[in-house]
Write a protein that holds these residues in place. Structure first.
Motif, PDB file in Angstrom:
ATOM      1  N   VAL A 153       7.599   4.962 -15.631  1.00 55.38           N
ATOM      2  CA  VAL A 153       8.026   4.385 -14.059  1.00 55.38           C
ATOM      3  C   VAL A 153       8.444   5.689 -13.399  1.00 55.38           C
ATOM      4  O   VAL A 153       7.956   5.548 -12.256  1.00 55.38           O
ATOM      5  CB  VAL A 153       9.247   3.264 -14.531  1.00 55.38           C
ATOM      6  CG1 VAL A 153       9.841   3.252 -13.187  1.00 55.38           C
ATOM      7  CG2 VAL A 153       8.700   1.961 -15.197  1.00 55.38           C
ATOM      8  N   VAL A 154       9.162   6.485 -13.999  1.00 56.72           N
ATOM      9  CA  VAL A 154       9.531   7.717 -13.097  1.00 56.72           C
ATOM     10  C   VAL A 154       8.283   8.615 -12.817  1.00 56.72           C
ATOM     11  O   VAL A 154       8.199   9.167 -11.744  1.00 56.72           O
ATOM     12  CB  VAL A 154      10.413   8.698 -14.100  1.00 56.72           C
ATOM     13  CG1 VAL A 154      10.768  10.120 -13.343  1.00 56.72           C
ATOM     14  CG2 VAL A 154      11.774   8.002 -14.106  1.00 56.72           C
ATOM     15  N   ALA A 155       7.312   8.717 -13.843  1.00 54.99           N
ATOM     16  CA  ALA A 155       6.183   9.456 -13.503  1.00 54.99           C
ATOM     17  C   ALA A 155       5.212   8.724 -12.224  1.00 54.99           C
ATOM     18  O   ALA A 155       5.039   9.400 -11.173  1.00 54.99           O
ATOM     19  CB  ALA A 155       5.051   9.635 -14.667  1.00 54.99           C
ATOM     20  N   LEU A 156       5.224   7.348 -12.368  1.00 53.59           N
ATOM     21  CA  LEU A 156       4.589   6.558 -11.322  1.00 53.59           C
ATOM     22  C   LEU A 156       5.332   6.765  -9.892  1.00 53.59           C
ATOM     23  O   LEU A 156       4.701   7.013  -8.960  1.00 53.59           O
ATOM     24  CB  LEU A 156       4.163   5.165 -11.617  1.00 53.59           C
ATOM     25  CG  LEU A 156       3.449   4.379 -10.931  1.00 53.59           C
ATOM     26  CD1 LEU A 156       2.217   4.861 -10.674  1.00 53.59           C
ATOM     27  CD2 LEU A 156       3.388   2.822 -11.328  1.00 53.59           C
ATOM     28  N   TYR A 157       6.556   6.713 -10.148  1.00 54.51           N
ATOM     29  CA  TYR A 157       7.340   6.625  -9.160  1.00 54.51           C
ATOM     30  C   TYR A 157       7.023   8.145  -8.393  1.00 54.51           C
ATOM     31  O   TYR A 157       7.066   8.010  -6.866  1.00 54.51           O
ATOM     32  CB  TYR A 157       8.880   6.480  -9.090  1.00 54.51           C
ATOM     33  CG  TYR A 157       9.895   6.446  -8.385  1.00 54.51           C
ATOM     34  CD1 TYR A 157      10.128   5.405  -7.227  1.00 54.51           C
ATOM     35  CD2 TYR A 157      10.788   7.530  -7.954  1.00 54.51           C
ATOM     36  CE1 TYR A 157      11.005   5.487  -6.315  1.00 54.51           C
ATOM     37  CE2 TYR A 157      11.583   7.512  -6.950  1.00 54.51           C
ATOM     38  CZ  TYR A 157      11.697   6.624  -5.893  1.00 54.51           C
ATOM     39  OH  TYR A 157      12.595   6.501  -4.956  1.00 54.51           O
ATOM     40  N   VAL A 158       7.157   9.193  -8.672  1.00 53.55           N
ATOM     41  CA  VAL A 158       6.904  10.665  -8.231  1.00 53.55           C
ATOM     42  C   VAL A 158       5.736  10.557  -7.795  1.00 53.55           C
ATOM     43  O   VAL A 158       5.381  11.324  -6.420  1.00 53.55           O
ATOM     44  CB  VAL A 158       7.214  11.653  -9.445  1.00 53.55           C
ATOM     45  CG1 VAL A 158       6.772  12.945  -9.043  1.00 53.55           C
ATOM     46  CG2 VAL A 158       8.645  11.455  -9.921  1.00 53.55           C
ATOM     47  N   ILE A 159       4.751   9.971  -8.261  1.00 51.75           N
ATOM     48  CA  ILE A 159       3.251  10.165  -7.946  1.00 51.75           C
ATOM     49  C   ILE A 159       3.291   9.376  -6.669  1.00 51.75           C
ATOM     50  O   ILE A 159       2.708   9.857  -5.402  1.00 51.75           O
ATOM     51  CB  ILE A 159       2.093   9.509  -8.889  1.00 51.75           C
ATOM     52  CG1 ILE A 159       1.979  10.451  -9.881  1.00 51.75           C
ATOM     53  CG2 ILE A 159       0.949   9.267  -8.082  1.00 51.75           C
ATOM     54  CD1 ILE A 159       1.339   9.980 -11.148  1.00 51.75           C
ATOM     55  N   LEU A 160       3.674   8.250  -6.516  1.00 51.00           N
ATOM     56  CA  LEU A 160       3.793   7.463  -5.435  1.00 51.00           C
ATOM     57  C   LEU A 160       4.714   8.079  -4.269  1.00 51.00           C
ATOM     58  O   LEU A 160       4.268   7.890  -2.708  1.00 51.00           O
ATOM     59  CB  LEU A 160       4.535   6.053  -5.599  1.00 51.00           C
ATOM     60  CG  LEU A 160       3.407   5.264  -6.291  1.00 51.00           C
ATOM     61  CD1 LEU A 160       4.183   3.846  -6.748  1.00 51.00           C
ATOM     62  CD2 LEU A 160       2.180   4.763  -5.561  1.00 51.00           C
ATOM     63  N   LEU A 161       5.719   8.794  -4.429  1.00 56.34           N
ATOM     64  CA  LEU A 161       6.381   9.604  -3.435  1.00 56.34           C
ATOM     65  C   LEU A 161       5.561  10.597  -2.965  1.00 56.34           C
ATOM     66  O   LEU A 161       5.722  10.879  -1.913  1.00 56.34           O
ATOM     67  CB  LEU A 161       7.757  10.195  -4.224  1.00 56.34           C
ATOM     68  CG  LEU A 161       8.836   9.098  -4.382  1.00 56.34           C
ATOM     69  CD1 LEU A 161       9.995  10.031  -5.057  1.00 56.34           C
ATOM     70  CD2 LEU A 161       9.382   8.720  -2.951  1.00 56.34           C
ATOM     71  N   LEU A 162       4.701  11.285  -3.795  1.00 55.01           N
ATOM     72  CA  LEU A 162       3.863  12.310  -3.127  1.00 55.01           C
ATOM     73  C   LEU A 162       2.928  11.902  -2.388  1.00 55.01           C
ATOM     74  O   LEU A 162       2.567  12.474  -1.572  1.00 55.01           O
ATOM     75  CB  LEU A 162       3.281  13.190  -4.475  1.00 55.01           C
ATOM     76  CG  LEU A 162       4.173  13.979  -5.333  1.00 55.01           C
ATOM     77  CD1 LEU A 162       3.699  14.405  -6.475  1.00 55.01           C
ATOM     78  CD2 LEU A 162       4.954  15.105  -4.355  1.00 55.01           C
ATOM     79  N   VAL A 163       2.313  10.786  -2.558  1.00 54.37           N
ATOM     80  CA  VAL A 163       1.294   9.972  -1.927  1.00 54.37           C
ATOM     81  C   VAL A 163       2.034   9.635  -0.442  1.00 54.37           C
ATOM     82  O   VAL A 163       0.920   9.589   0.360  1.00 54.37           O
ATOM     83  CB  VAL A 163       0.797   8.803  -2.680  1.00 54.37           C
ATOM     84  CG1 VAL A 163      -0.128   7.819  -1.780  1.00 54.37           C
ATOM     85  CG2 VAL A 163      -0.077   9.283  -3.905  1.00 54.37           C
ATOM     86  N   GLY A 164       3.072   9.133  -0.601  1.00 58.42           N
ATOM     87  CA  GLY A 164       3.845   8.817   0.955  1.00 58.42           C
ATOM     88  C   GLY A 164       4.056   7.251   0.807  1.00 58.42           C
ATOM     89  O   GLY A 164       3.649   6.429   0.063  1.00 58.42           O
ATOM     90  N   PRO A 165       4.692   6.907   1.822  1.00 62.94           N
ATOM     91  CA  PRO A 165       4.975   5.493   2.106  1.00 62.94           C
ATOM     92  C   PRO A 165       3.902   4.562   2.138  1.00 62.94           C
ATOM     93  O   PRO A 165       3.034   4.896   2.911  1.00 62.94           O
ATOM     94  CB  PRO A 165       5.987   5.242   3.051  1.00 62.94           C
ATOM     95  CG  PRO A 165       5.600   6.814   4.066  1.00 62.94           C
ATOM     96  CD  PRO A 165       5.187   7.727   2.905  1.00 62.94           C
ATOM     97  N   PRO A 166       4.001   3.226   1.888  1.00 65.28           N
ATOM     98  CA  PRO A 166       3.033   2.211   2.466  1.00 65.28           C
ATOM     99  C   PRO A 166       2.688   2.371   3.835  1.00 65.28           C
ATOM    100  O   PRO A 166       3.674   2.450   4.645  1.00 65.28           O
ATOM    101  CB  PRO A 166       3.601   0.823   1.897  1.00 65.28           C
ATOM    102  CG  PRO A 166       4.597   1.341   1.156  1.00 65.28           C
ATOM    103  CD  PRO A 166       5.454   2.620   1.409  1.00 65.28           C
ATOM    104  N   GLY A 167       1.542   2.364   4.103  1.00 69.35           N
ATOM    105  CA  GLY A 167       1.183   2.409   5.514  1.00 69.35           C
ATOM    106  C   GLY A 167       0.814   3.751   6.206  1.00 69.35           C
ATOM    107  O   GLY A 167       0.682   3.809   7.412  1.00 69.35           O
ATOM    108  N   GLY A 168       0.914   4.635   5.334  1.00 69.53           N
ATOM    109  CA  GLY A 168       0.773   6.160   5.848  1.00 69.53           C
ATOM    110  C   GLY A 168       1.916   6.493   6.493  1.00 69.53           C
ATOM    111  O   GLY A 168       3.061   5.934   6.618  1.00 69.53           O
TER     112      GLY A 168
END
Length: 176
Positions: A153-168
């Motif tokens: 969960v933490v790894a996926l969370y960090v990856i998603l933080l690096l990708v950015g918020p929903p909607g760009g």
């Protein structure tokens, strides 16, 4: 008052949230709904003039619990042998604000949350598959399973933080 350390199988701990799939699922379904409230309140606060950081914090809390709920839904789906469609619906219910609550109620009423963790093999032929043996191994070692899920969960969370918020975009809009 002295601090008491209880063994994992102590009677006082047998009623905890982790002892049954239904309890764990319910706790995360409620937590997910609560974090929707936090996120919505943060969005309203930002619209009323609060700094955009409130959405970043509320969104971060919600995102983390969303991922934990999804992991829990998948674990319970595998343990309780739900059909794939039911599992997908359970995970997808987190996308709609507060939908995890009616989802939990429906799963409970239809018996899909009934039963205990499948720690031991039965006569069911599915219990002889490598996957079920692996799942039972992890379920008998809840600290290992919990740590593995937390790391994922933490790894996926960090990856998603690096990708950015929903909607760009890279930060909450202060669209004034």
């Amino acid at each position: 008052m002295p601090h008491l350390r209880l063994a994992w199988n102590h009677p006082d701990l047998r009623s905890t949230v982790f002892t049954q799939p239904s309890r764990l699922y319910r706790a995360l379904a409620i937590a997910e709904a609560i974090t929707w409230t936090i996120l919505i309140a943060a969005l309203i606060a930002r619209a009323a003039g609060a700094p955009g950081i409130v959405v970043t914090i509320g969104g971060g809390i919600h995102g983390f619990v969303f991922l934990a709920y999804g992991a829990t839904a998948i674990l319970v789906a595998l343990n309780n042998r739900w059909h794939a469609g039911t599992a997908v619906l359970a995970v997808a219910s987190a996308v709609v604000p507060y939908a995890t609550i009616p989802m939990e109620i429906w799963l409970h009423r239809t018996g899909r949350l009934a039963g205990d963790w499948r720690l031991d093999a039965t006569d069911d032929p599915r219990d002889r598959t490598w996957f079920d043996r692996l799942m039972r191994w992890f379920l008998r070692r809840p600290w290992v399973l919990g740590a593995l899920i937390a790391i994922a969960v933490v790894a996926l969370y960090v990856i998603l933080l690096l990708v950015g918020p929903p909607g760009g975009g890279s930060a909450p809009c202060s669209c004034g």
